[in-house]
Design a protein around this motif. Sequence first.
Motif, short mmCIF file in Angstrom:
data_model
loop_
_atom_site.label_atom_id
_atom_site.label_comp_id
_atom_site.label_asym_id
_atom_site.label_seq_id
_atom_site.Cartn_x
_atom_site.Cartn_y
_atom_site.Cartn_z
N LEU A 1 0.83 -1.21 0.00
CA LEU A 1 0.00 0.00 0.00
C LEU A 1 0.87 1.26 0.00
O LEU A 1 0.62 2.20 -0.77
CB LEU A 1 -0.92 0.01 1.21
CG LEU A 1 -2.03 -1.05 1.27
CD1 LEU A 1 -2.79 -0.96 2.59
CD2 LEU A 1 -3.00 -0.90 0.10
N ARG A 2 1.89 1.28 0.84
CA ARG A 2 2.75 2.46 0.91
C ARG A 2 3.46 2.70 -0.42
O ARG A 2 3.54 3.83 -0.90
CB ARG A 2 3.78 2.32 2.03
CG ARG A 2 3.19 2.33 3.41
CD ARG A 2 4.27 2.56 4.46
NE ARG A 2 5.27 1.51 4.51
CZ ARG A 2 5.15 0.38 5.18
NH1 ARG A 2 4.04 0.13 5.86
NH2 ARG A 2 6.13 -0.50 5.20
N ALA A 3 3.96 1.62 -1.00
CA ALA A 3 4.68 1.75 -2.28
C ALA A 3 3.76 2.26 -3.38
O ALA A 3 4.21 2.93 -4.32
CB ALA A 3 5.29 0.41 -2.67
N ALA A 4 2.47 1.94 -3.27
CA ALA A 4 1.50 2.40 -4.27
C ALA A 4 0.95 3.79 -3.95
O ALA A 4 0.09 4.30 -4.69
CB ALA A 4 0.34 1.41 -4.36
N GLY A 5 1.43 4.39 -2.88
CA GLY A 5 0.97 5.72 -2.51
C GLY A 5 -0.35 5.75 -1.78
O GLY A 5 -1.02 6.78 -1.74
N LEU A 6 -0.74 4.62 -1.18
CA LEU A 6 -2.01 4.50 -0.48
C LEU A 6 -1.79 4.47 1.03
O LEU A 6 -0.73 4.05 1.51
CB LEU A 6 -2.75 3.23 -0.92
CG LEU A 6 -3.17 3.17 -2.38
CD1 LEU A 6 -3.63 1.75 -2.75
CD2 LEU A 6 -4.29 4.18 -2.66
N ASP A 7 -2.78 4.86 1.77
CA ASP A 7 -2.73 4.86 3.23
C ASP A 7 -2.63 3.42 3.73
O ASP A 7 -3.47 2.57 3.39
CB ASP A 7 -4.00 5.53 3.77
CG ASP A 7 -3.95 5.81 5.26
OD1 ASP A 7 -3.07 5.27 5.96
OD2 ASP A 7 -4.82 6.56 5.74
N ASP A 8 -1.62 3.14 4.53
CA ASP A 8 -1.43 1.78 5.06
C ASP A 8 -1.95 1.64 6.48
O ASP A 8 -1.75 0.61 7.11
CB ASP A 8 0.04 1.38 5.01
CG ASP A 8 0.88 2.13 6.05
OD1 ASP A 8 0.57 3.31 6.34
OD2 ASP A 8 1.84 1.54 6.58
N SER A 9 -2.63 2.66 7.00
CA SER A 9 -3.14 2.60 8.36
C SER A 9 -4.19 1.51 8.51
O SER A 9 -5.03 1.31 7.62
CB SER A 9 -3.76 3.95 8.77
OG SER A 9 -2.82 5.00 8.65
N TYR A 10 -4.18 0.87 9.65
CA TYR A 10 -5.14 -0.19 9.93
C TYR A 10 -6.56 0.37 9.89
O TYR A 10 -6.87 1.37 10.56
CB TYR A 10 -4.84 -0.80 11.30
CG TYR A 10 -5.72 -1.96 11.67
CD1 TYR A 10 -5.42 -3.26 11.24
CD2 TYR A 10 -6.85 -1.78 12.45
CE1 TYR A 10 -6.21 -4.34 11.58
CE2 TYR A 10 -7.66 -2.85 12.81
CZ TYR A 10 -7.34 -4.13 12.36
OH TYR A 10 -8.14 -5.20 12.69
#
Length: 380
Positions: free
Chosen positions: A212-221
């Motif tokens: 998710l982080r690598a794709a620029g998306l929020d990785d928060s639970y």
Amino acid sequence: MVRDDHPDAPLELVSSGAAGPARQAALPTPRGPLTEALFARWNHAPEPRVDASLVAAGETVGHDDPLDDGDLQLALYCCWELSYRGFRGVHPAWEECTSTFQLRRDLGRRMEDALRGLTAGSGTDPLRYLEGLLRGSAPSLSAFLLDAERLDWFLEFLVHRAPYQSKEADPHSWGLPRLEGLPKAAMVEIQSDEYGAGRPGHAHADLFAATLRAAGLDDSYGAWVDHVPAVTLATTNLISHLGASRRLVPALAGHLALFEMTSVGPMARYAELCDRLALGAQARRFFDVHVEADDHHGPLARTRLVGGLLAQDPGCGGEIVFGVAALDVVERRLAEHLRRSWTAGRTSLRLPLAATGRSSPDAEASGATDAAAGTPARVA
């Protein structure tokens, strides 16, 4: 620092790097009268007595199609979440309150009854049923995405998988104390790999967060619960429902077996898609690890988990088949929702990614619904 040049390099655990208790999400936005009432009660001190108004609200949802009822699926997801990490601002004692137990039980049984109706006649031979699915010709979502090479579609796909993957392995692990002998040993071996063999940052949930982080998306639970429709939440609610009940242990084993036996090809295609979309090694690592692990896990799940259960109890075959077939139903419905939305030129999410600051060029917020599925397709 993250090292991409070595397969055993540790990945960042969380975006914040903060230590301490597991992070909690905020309560999502209600989707109907049931979640409105439920979340309103959870904002107050827990009460041991049954809340008649919550019970009554629960009786009004899911009668047409529990799998596609947004209010039901969100309420069920949130009731289960109290047994995972809970929510910020919600007292942990709500997990043990009678109202929560009763609501979770009633909504879960409504979903289970619907799935049993949809899978009736699937037989009692899980090995034959699994082999039939492996030889099947249902449309493959991974092949569809690879052919399309659409970044916006792939980002939406990652968002749909986030609620499930953030819990990957956890609900299956609830089955361990209810197993013994060969099946238990097989599940322990599979689960150990799912948790990264005890190496911090290598658990599959952590690897997905890195994607998710690598794709620029929020990785928060819990970050994406508001964005996904009922058909997505049903995939997570199913495994929570199977994992928590001792009577459903064979179905839980069937659910795990199907995932392990069918993931290698799709995961390889998603890894290739990460390269084609230039998302980098961090993005594809989650998929690469599954290709490697599930090449071993598939036969292990077939022969030792499912085969071992059948050897211990030949009469449990029908329940194993139910777990396999129920997973197939919810994943096909989700895949078909994605394909139908995208081919119609609209977002598959309730809230478009453009609203989060992440580009999704063809998203149309007005098209986001809790759509029902049509022609079967598989998230594979």
